[in-house]
Motif scaffolding. Structure first.
Motif, PDB file in Angstrom:
ATOM      1  N   ALA A 154       0.855  -1.184   0.000  1.00 20.60           N
ATOM      2  CA  ALA A 154       0.000   0.000   0.000  1.00 20.60           C
ATOM      3  C   ALA A 154       0.894   1.238   0.000  1.00 20.60           C
ATOM      4  CB  ALA A 154      -0.906   0.008   1.231  1.00 20.60           C
ATOM      5  N   ASN A 155       0.630   2.143  -0.931  1.00 25.58           N
ATOM      6  CA  ASN A 155       1.416   3.366  -1.060  1.00 25.58           C
ATOM      7  C   ASN A 155       0.645   4.546  -0.481  1.00 25.58           C
ATOM      8  OD1 ASN A 155       3.060   1.684  -2.512  1.00 25.58           O
ATOM      9  ND2 ASN A 155       2.689   2.634  -4.488  1.00 25.58           N
ATOM     10  N   LEU A 156       1.377   5.445   0.133  1.00 26.73           N
ATOM     11  CA  LEU A 156       0.803   6.675   0.655  1.00 26.73           C
ATOM     12  C   LEU A 156       1.273   7.855  -0.198  1.00 26.73           C
ATOM     13  CD1 LEU A 156       1.445   5.860   4.402  1.00 26.73           C
ATOM     14  CD2 LEU A 156      -0.819   6.106   3.346  1.00 26.73           C
ATOM     15  N   ARG A 157       0.410   8.853  -0.368  1.00 29.91           N
ATOM     16  CA  ARG A 157       0.783  10.019  -1.160  1.00 29.91           C
ATOM     17  C   ARG A 157       1.873  10.828  -0.452  1.00 29.91           C
ATOM     18  NH1 ARG A 157      -4.883  10.043  -1.525  1.00 29.91           N
ATOM     19  NH2 ARG A 157      -5.621   9.308  -3.546  1.00 29.91           N
ATOM     20  N   HIS A 158       2.689  11.504  -1.250  1.00 32.23           N
ATOM     21  CA  HIS A 158       3.805  12.262  -0.678  1.00 32.23           C
ATOM     22  C   HIS A 158       3.287  13.442   0.143  1.00 32.23           C
ATOM     23  CE1 HIS A 158       3.115  14.760  -4.316  1.00 32.23           C
ATOM     24  NE2 HIS A 158       3.613  15.743  -3.581  1.00 32.23           N
ATOM     25  N   GLN A 159       4.091  13.788   1.132  1.00 34.39           N
ATOM     26  CA  GLN A 159       3.728  14.854   2.066  1.00 34.39           C
ATOM     27  C   GLN A 159       4.845  15.877   2.161  1.00 34.39           C
ATOM     28  OE1 GLN A 159       0.610  14.826   3.710  1.00 34.39           O
ATOM     29  NE2 GLN A 159       0.305  13.116   2.276  1.00 34.39           N
ATOM     30  N   THR A 160       4.468  17.152   2.204  1.00 36.23           N
ATOM     31  CA  THR A 160       5.463  18.197   2.406  1.00 36.23           C
ATOM     32  C   THR A 160       5.763  18.405   3.888  1.00 36.23           C
ATOM     33  OG1 THR A 160       3.710  19.863   2.356  1.00 36.23           O
ATOM     34  CG2 THR A 160       4.861  19.398   0.282  1.00 36.23           C
ATOM     35  N   GLU A 161       4.984  17.791   4.765  1.00 37.28           N
ATOM     36  CA  GLU A 161       5.268  17.771   6.199  1.00 37.28           C
ATOM     37  C   GLU A 161       5.661  16.340   6.538  1.00 37.28           C
ATOM     38  OE1 GLU A 161       5.417  20.440   7.946  1.00 37.28           O
ATOM     39  OE2 GLU A 161       4.557  21.755   6.402  1.00 37.28           O
ATOM     40  N   ALA A 162       6.954  16.096   6.714  1.00 40.28           N
ATOM     41  CA  ALA A 162       7.452  14.728   6.847  1.00 40.28           C
ATOM     42  C   ALA A 162       6.856  13.998   8.037  1.00 40.28           C
ATOM     43  CB  ALA A 162       8.977  14.745   6.940  1.00 40.28           C
ATOM     44  N   VAL A 163       6.603  14.704   9.127  1.00 40.30           N
ATOM     45  CA  VAL A 163       6.051  14.026  10.301  1.00 40.30           C
ATOM     46  C   VAL A 163       4.648  13.495  10.002  1.00 40.30           C
ATOM     47  CG1 VAL A 163       5.005  16.046  11.420  1.00 40.30           C
ATOM     48  CG2 VAL A 163       5.868  14.169  12.817  1.00 40.30           C
ATOM     49  N   LYS A 164       3.936  14.173   9.106  1.00 43.91           N
ATOM     50  CA  LYS A 164       2.613  13.687   8.705  1.00 43.91           C
ATOM     51  C   LYS A 164       2.727  12.374   7.942  1.00 43.91           C
ATOM     52  CE  LYS A 164      -0.320  16.855  10.121  1.00 43.91           C
ATOM     53  NZ  LYS A 164      -1.389  16.494  11.090  1.00 43.91           N
ATOM     54  N   ALA A 165       3.780  12.239   7.129  1.00 49.46           N
ATOM     55  CA  ALA A 165       3.979  10.997   6.385  1.00 49.46           C
ATOM     56  C   ALA A 165       4.127   9.821   7.347  1.00 49.46           C
ATOM     57  CB  ALA A 165       5.206  11.120   5.490  1.00 49.46           C
ATOM     58  N   ALA A 166       4.848  10.030   8.447  1.00 53.19           N
ATOM     59  CA  ALA A 166       5.007   8.968   9.438  1.00 53.19           C
ATOM     60  C   ALA A 166       3.711   8.719  10.201  1.00 53.19           C
ATOM     61  CB  ALA A 166       6.141   9.321  10.398  1.00 53.19           C
ATOM     62  N   ASP A 167       2.970   9.791  10.521  1.00 51.99           N
ATOM     63  CA  ASP A 167       1.648   9.617  11.135  1.00 51.99           C
ATOM     64  C   ASP A 167       0.779   8.709  10.269  1.00 51.99           C
ATOM     65  OD1 ASP A 167       2.254  11.381  13.218  1.00 51.99           O
ATOM     66  OD2 ASP A 167       1.202  13.082  12.300  1.00 51.99           O
ATOM     67  N   HIS A 168       0.771   9.004   8.984  1.00 49.06           N
ATOM     68  CA  HIS A 168      -0.070   8.234   8.070  1.00 49.06           C
ATOM     69  C   HIS A 168       0.345   6.763   8.025  1.00 49.06           C
ATOM     70  CE1 HIS A 168      -0.850  12.257   5.799  1.00 49.06           C
ATOM     71  NE2 HIS A 168      -1.676  12.100   6.808  1.00 49.06           N
ATOM     72  N   ALA A 169       1.653   6.502   8.098  1.00 51.28           N
ATOM     73  CA  ALA A 169       2.119   5.112   8.086  1.00 51.28           C
ATOM     74  C   ALA A 169       1.667   4.370   9.336  1.00 51.28           C
ATOM     75  CB  ALA A 169       3.640   5.072   7.957  1.00 51.28           C
ATOM     76  N   ILE A 170       1.724   5.033  10.484  1.00 53.59           N
ATOM     77  CA  ILE A 170       1.248   4.425  11.732  1.00 53.59           C
ATOM     78  C   ILE A 170      -0.236   4.068  11.613  1.00 53.59           C
ATOM     79  CG2 ILE A 170       0.639   4.982  14.130  1.00 53.59           C
ATOM     80  CD1 ILE A 170       3.517   4.274  13.980  1.00 53.59           C
ATOM     81  N   PHE A 171      -1.024   5.008  11.087  1.00 54.52           N
ATOM     82  CA  PHE A 171      -2.458   4.761  10.973  1.00 54.52           C
ATOM     83  C   PHE A 171      -2.787   3.790   9.844  1.00 54.52           C
ATOM     84  CE2 PHE A 171      -2.869   9.180  12.953  1.00 54.52           C
ATOM     85  CZ  PHE A 171      -2.995   8.655  14.223  1.00 54.52           C
ATOM     86  N   LEU A 172      -1.935   3.735   8.809  1.00 47.56           N
ATOM     87  CA  LEU A 172      -2.150   2.759   7.750  1.00 47.56           C
ATOM     88  C   LEU A 172      -2.080   1.344   8.306  1.00 47.56           C
ATOM     89  CD1 LEU A 172      -2.541   1.994   4.769  1.00 47.56           C
ATOM     90  CD2 LEU A 172      -0.057   2.141   4.495  1.00 47.56           C
ATOM     91  N   LYS A 173      -1.099   1.092   9.173  1.00 47.62           N
ATOM     92  CA  LYS A 173      -1.015  -0.230   9.797  1.00 47.62           C
ATOM     93  C   LYS A 173      -2.298  -0.545  10.558  1.00 47.62           C
ATOM     94  CE  LYS A 173       3.999  -0.674  10.383  1.00 47.62           C
ATOM     95  NZ  LYS A 173       5.078  -1.033  11.328  1.00 47.62           N
ATOM     96  N   GLN A 174      -2.822   0.441  11.246  1.00 45.70           N
ATOM     97  CA  GLN A 174      -4.042   0.256  12.024  1.00 45.70           C
ATOM     98  C   GLN A 174      -5.213  -0.123  11.122  1.00 45.70           C
ATOM     99  OE1 GLN A 174      -5.741   3.906  13.590  1.00 45.70           O
ATOM    100  NE2 GLN A 174      -6.318   2.901  15.503  1.00 45.70           N
ATOM    101  N   ILE A 175      -5.373   0.586  10.011  1.00 45.00           N
ATOM    102  CA  ILE A 175      -6.542   0.327   9.175  1.00 45.00           C
ATOM    103  C   ILE A 175      -6.371  -0.928   8.322  1.00 45.00           C
ATOM    104  CG2 ILE A 175      -7.254   2.738   9.171  1.00 45.00           C
ATOM    105  CD1 ILE A 175      -6.148   3.035   6.388  1.00 45.00           C
ATOM    106  N   VAL A 176      -5.141  -1.278   7.951  1.00 44.17           N
ATOM    107  CA  VAL A 176      -4.921  -2.539   7.241  1.00 44.17           C
ATOM    108  C   VAL A 176      -5.371  -3.707   8.117  1.00 44.17           C
ATOM    109  CG1 VAL A 176      -3.122  -4.144   6.461  1.00 44.17           C
ATOM    110  CG2 VAL A 176      -3.103  -1.790   5.666  1.00 44.17           C
ATOM    111  N   LYS A 177      -4.976  -3.676   9.388  1.00 44.54           N
ATOM    112  CA  LYS A 177      -5.354  -4.759  10.294  1.00 44.54           C
ATOM    113  C   LYS A 177      -6.864  -4.801  10.515  1.00 44.54           C
ATOM    114  CE  LYS A 177      -0.915  -5.000  12.670  1.00 44.54           C
ATOM    115  NZ  LYS A 177      -0.166  -4.859  13.951  1.00 44.54           N
ATOM    116  N   ALA A 178      -7.485  -3.616  10.624  1.00 47.49           N
ATOM    117  CA  ALA A 178      -8.935  -3.580  10.825  1.00 47.49           C
ATOM    118  C   ALA A 178      -9.676  -4.087   9.596  1.00 47.49           C
ATOM    119  CB  ALA A 178      -9.370  -2.155  11.159  1.00 47.49           C
ATOM    120  N   ALA A 179      -9.230  -3.679   8.406  1.00 48.14           N
ATOM    121  CA  ALA A 179      -9.875  -4.127   7.176  1.00 48.14           C
ATOM    122  C   ALA A 179      -9.697  -5.627   6.984  1.00 48.14           C
ATOM    123  CB  ALA A 179      -9.308  -3.362   5.983  1.00 48.14           C
ATOM    124  N   ALA A 180      -8.530  -6.147   7.346  1.00 48.24           N
ATOM    125  CA  ALA A 180      -8.286  -7.580   7.225  1.00 48.24           C
ATOM    126  C   ALA A 180      -9.234  -8.371   8.130  1.00 48.24           C
ATOM    127  CB  ALA A 180      -6.834  -7.894   7.566  1.00 48.24           C
TER     128      ALA A 180
END
Length: 464
Positions: free
Chosen positions: A228-254
């Motif tokens: 799963a790819n995430l769109r690029h972010q100009t605020e790098a800390v947001k990119a990491a936030d999104h990765a943390i939450f991506l793991k959460q939603i992948v597990k929930a969707a599974a």
């Protein structure tokens, strides 16, 4: 006579007002709870669940939480590194909501929201064990150069059967179309995406609901493996936030589709592992990508950045590969790098310059496993880029052809060696903070020691 203990005064940091406004905008919605969450050293979300009507107090007086909240091992146990936890009485600190992180949580149960929290010291500074704060400190160094990193993260993962085999090992899922267990290798298969359309639709819906900018999804090599790819972010800390939450939603969707999902780096010994690929460019004050000079090879700054990543990789491996299992991923011809080589459009190199238009010129850092903490992995990558840019380092010639069979003796390929190199780090400590790295390293050392005390089924089979 003992002097009475002063009553702590709770003065919300200035940034909390913005978070409070976001919370107030949700009043009158269907939310029944709000989760106040922390991403710990392992990247696991921890925290407390409050009735939504009581959520306002988070923004008024903060939340008391043990300072050890960040210092858990991957199994969820307190590690007590350097006496922080059990030994010092496990004292509380005050945590505050972070603006821009309030969202709906998609999954089973009553409707609820969640917000990321930051644990603050009495002087307002972030707790040294907080991974997100470590990333923030590295980003600030780019601002001093009037530069801004632009990042996008990609995560690979496996869908697995909810039932383990007789040894407790994972099994590939059963195909939703015909019920047979997945066995074949298939990469970029559209039919694979069609067969798992219900899961992918649930993932997309959850991402939209939680504000996670999900981009392309694809089928990876092994049975049940996706990216799963995430769109690029100009605020790098947001990119990491999104990765943390991506793991959460992948597990929930599974789970919603009858599977489980794992970001374990190497769940199968004979299959490819799962990586966390970090795409990175750097822009100046005008928004110009400094890696692009109009040529196919990119700018001198691009090469400086690559060289900095090479230079800091040996002392950063414990961030990119955080546990015993992580190092099983580094094998020849398994699309996980075993050296510091770089190259153009070459996936066998750990530092890849993807093809594409010049304005999108970037580095793809392919070293981290999917089990890495996104904040710390990204902090390590940005530290390397900054190091190379400021010292104007030279990366040498780019790799040609398959270089995945050329292990680099400077790199660690066990957690013990990686933690040793982390402890001896010089440049990395200046970026992430000596105390932060020490707490991380000790937590991971204790985790590895605990895991080695577990007698495996294979040991019984071989030696009993």
């Amino acid at each position: 006579m003992n002097k009475p203990t002063a009553v702590p005064q709770f003065a919300p940091p200035a940034f909390v007002a913005e978070a409070r406004a976001e919370f107030d905008a949700l009043r009158g919605t269907d939310f029944q709870y709000i989760d106040a969450v922390f991403a710990d050293i392992c990247g696991t979300l921890r925290g407390k669940r409050l009735p939504f009507g009581e959520g306002a107090r988070l923004f008024e007086s903060g939340m008391q939480i043990p300072k050890s909240i960040y210092l858990m091992d991957a199994h969820g146990e307190m590690t007590n590194p350097f006496g922080r936890g059990v030994s010092d009485g496990d004292p509380d600190g005050t945590a505050w909501p972070i603006p821009g992180t309030l969202s709906r949580v998609c999954g089973a149960g009553a409707p609820r929201a969640q917000v990321l929290m930051t644990l603050r010291n009495d002087d307002g500074s972030a707790d040294p064990a907080e991974p997100r704060a470590a990333l923030d400190r590295v980003i600030e160094l780019f601002a001093e150069l009037k530069l801004k990193p632009v990042t996008a993260l990609e995560l690979e993962f496996y869908l697995i059967d909810r039932k383990r085999n007789a040894d407790g090992a994972p099994q590939p899922p059963h195909c939703p179309r015909n019920g047979t267990r997945e066995r074949g290798v298939s990469v970029f298969g559209i039919d694979d995406l069609d067969r798992y359309a219900a899961f992918l639709d649930a993932l997309a819906a959850a991402a939209k609901g939680q504000g996670v900018p999900l981009s392309a999804t694809s089928k990876e090599y092994a049975p049940g493996q996706f990216e799963a790819n995430l769109r690029h972010q100009t605020e790098a800390v947001k990119a990491a936030d999104h990765a943390i939450f991506l793991k959460q939603i992948v597990k929930a969707a599974a789970l919603a589709q009858g599977f489980e999902a794992t970001f374990m780096a190497k769940p199968y010994g004979d299959r490819v592992g799962s990586g966390l690929h970090i795409h990175l460019s750097v822009v100046d004050e005008t928004g110009r990508n400094i890696f692009d000079d109009g040529t196919a090879e990119g700018s001198e700054q691009l090469r400086h950045a690559v060289a900095g990543l090479q230079a800091l990789m040996p002392e950063s491996m414990a961030l990119f590969a955080p546990n015993l299992n992580s190092y099983r991923r580094f094998q020849p011809d398994m699309f996980a790098p075993v050296n510091r080589r770089w190259g153009f459009n070459n996936r066998s190199a750990g530092l890849r310059i993807p093809a594409g238009p010049g304005e999108a010129r970037r580095v793809e850092h392919r070293v981290s496993g999917a089990d890495a903490n996104p904040y710390l992995a990204l902090a390590g990558v940005l530290a390397g880029v900054h190091h190379g840019l400021t010292l104007k380092l030279d990366p040498g010639l780019p790799a040609i052809g398959n270089v995945s069979r050329e292990p680099d003796s400077a790199l660690a390929f066990t957690i013990d060696d990686a933690l040793s190199k982390l402890g001896q780090a010089t440049a990395l400590k200046a970026y992430l903070g000596e105390e932060t790295l020490a707490l991380y390293g000790e937590t991971k050392r204790i985790e590895a020691h605990r895991l080695r005390r577990v007698i495996t089924a294979a040991e019984y089979d071989w030696y009993l």
